[in-house]
Design an enzyme around this catalytic site. Structure first.
Site, PDB file in Angstrom:
ATOM      1  N   GLU A   1       1.010 -20.009   5.373  1.00 52.33           N
ATOM      2  CA  GLU A   1       0.565 -18.790   6.047  1.00 52.33           C
ATOM      3  C   GLU A   1      -0.935 -18.952   6.294  1.00 52.33           C
ATOM      4  OE1 GLU A   1       1.241 -15.048   4.018  1.00 52.33           O
ATOM      5  OE2 GLU A   1      -0.263 -14.086   5.285  1.00 52.33           O
TER       6      GLU A   1
ATOM      7  N   ARG B   1      -1.691  -3.468 -10.077  1.00 52.36           N
ATOM      8  CA  ARG B   1      -2.357  -2.266  -9.533  1.00 52.36           C
ATOM      9  C   ARG B   1      -1.482  -1.514  -8.532  1.00 52.36           C
ATOM     10  NH1 ARG B   1      -6.987  -5.019  -5.801  1.00 52.36           N
ATOM     11  NH2 ARG B   1      -7.447  -6.114  -7.725  1.00 52.36           N
TER      12      ARG B   1
ATOM     13  N   HIS C   1       0.801  -1.229   0.000  1.00 53.37           N
ATOM     14  CA  HIS C   1       0.000   0.000   0.000  1.00 53.37           C
ATOM     15  C   HIS C   1       0.832   1.277   0.000  1.00 53.37           C
ATOM     16  CE1 HIS C   1      -3.456  -2.340  -0.330  1.00 53.37           C
ATOM     17  NE2 HIS C   1      -3.280  -2.959   0.831  1.00 53.37           N
TER      18      HIS C   1
ATOM     19  N   THR D   1      -6.826  -9.966  -1.095  1.00 55.27           N
ATOM     20  CA  THR D   1      -6.981 -11.421  -1.176  1.00 55.27           C
ATOM     21  C   THR D   1      -8.145 -11.845  -0.270  1.00 55.27           C
ATOM     22  OG1 THR D   1      -4.589 -11.456  -1.350  1.00 55.27           O
ATOM     23  CG2 THR D   1      -5.672 -13.577  -1.093  1.00 55.27           C
TER      24      THR D   1
ATOM     25  N   HIS E   1       2.910  -8.135  -3.022  1.00 46.12           N
ATOM     26  CA  HIS E   1       2.046  -8.967  -3.867  1.00 46.12           C
ATOM     27  C   HIS E   1       2.073  -8.394  -5.275  1.00 46.12           C
ATOM     28  CE1 HIS E   1      -2.271 -10.831  -4.346  1.00 46.12           C
ATOM     29  NE2 HIS E   1      -1.460 -11.168  -5.324  1.00 46.12           N
TER      30      HIS E   1
ATOM     31  N   GLU F   1       4.254 -12.471  -2.888  1.00 51.49           N
ATOM     32  CA  GLU F   1       2.971 -13.158  -3.051  1.00 51.49           C
ATOM     33  C   GLU F   1       2.580 -13.102  -4.523  1.00 51.49           C
ATOM     34  OE1 GLU F   1       0.049 -11.216  -0.672  1.00 51.49           O
ATOM     35  OE2 GLU F   1       1.214 -11.408   1.150  1.00 51.49           O
TER      36      GLU F   1
END
Ligand code: PXP
Length: 238
Positions: free
Chosen positions: A150, A48, A9, A100, A42, A69
């Site tokens: 995980e 994105r 983020h 996710t 990720h 990820e």
């Protein structure tokens, strides 16, 4: 108990203006300096937030452990082999999701996952699968040859209190014990924050957390180093 920080983020903020700042790699290095023992990101098929150039910069600079990820697709396998992270975490991915939404259905995808995992492990990459706290799915993870799992803490994190939350926590505990008894390293993550992390940190089989949103959100107010240190202070008792 180790903290690995997910910096997706930081890239989301950059992409909000399609700018060249803030730099996810800078946030990752500051998080390491503050005591984080791993960096997670990720790479999504729609790119994105995290992009290939971020992966290359992480690979060159991260000194602790780089965990990427990704979905178990051919495109992502090629990227993993090119970047050579310490860990690849296989996650399910749907284009419209905000984040996710659940663990990978390993039982239904065993045949496809076996050669995929073998190829990456042969290249020296450790494999993790993001999995719901479901004992049969965890047995399937063991069968397809992962090094670690995980456990998805998302359901627990969504429930703010009450019996259902306790039940979700018990499921995580049982899943951790089961995976550990099969020799798997146990990590956990998704939706963990400064308020809900402690009961999960008390589960002895879990050795590492992967936490992103809550730390990045707090870092906008207090800075990344303080936000990381505050989370480490909470979990280091265990
Ligand atoms: N683990 C996995 C597999 C994830 O996909 C994510 C979110 O990218 C996280 C952990 C971190 O979740 P959060 O951002 O809610 O801390």
């Amino acid at each position: 108990m180790k903290l690995a920080i997910n910096v997706d983020h930081i890239a989301t903020i950059r992409e909000a203006r399609q700018s060249n700042e803030p730099e996810p790699v800078l946030a990752a290095l500051l998080a390491e300096q503050a005591g984080a023992e791993g960096v997670v990101c990720h790479i999504r098929s729609d790119r994105r937030h995290i992009k290939e150039r971020d992966l290359r910069l992480f690979r060159e600079t991260v000194k602790t452990k780089l965990n990427i990820e990704m979905a178990a697709t051919e495109e992502m396998k090629r990227i993993a082999l090119e970047i050579n992270p310490d860990v690849v975490s296989l996650v399910p991915e749907t284009p419209e999701e905000l984040t996710t939404e659940g663990g990978l259905d390993v039982i239904s995808n065993e045949k496809q996952l076996l050669p995929h995992i073998k190829k990456l492990r042969n290249a020296g990459i450790k494999i993790s699968i993001f999995v719901d706290p479901n004992l049969k799915q965890i047995e399937a993870c063991h069968k397809v040859g992962v090094d670690l799992i995980e456990i998805n803490t998302g359901k627990y994190a969504d429930l703010k209190s009450g019996k259902e939350r306790q039940k979700a926590l018990d499921e995580i505990r049982k899943a951790a014990e089961h995976g550990h008894s099969m020799g798997l390293e146990i990590h956990a993550g998704h939706g963990l924050d400064y308020k809900n992390v402690l009961p999960v940190a008390a589960i002895p089989e879990i050795t590492e957390f992967s936490i992103g949103f809550s730390i990045v959100a707090r870092s906008a107010i207090v800075g990344i180093e303080k936000a990381v240190k505050e989370m480490i202070a909470l979990i280091e008792k265990y």
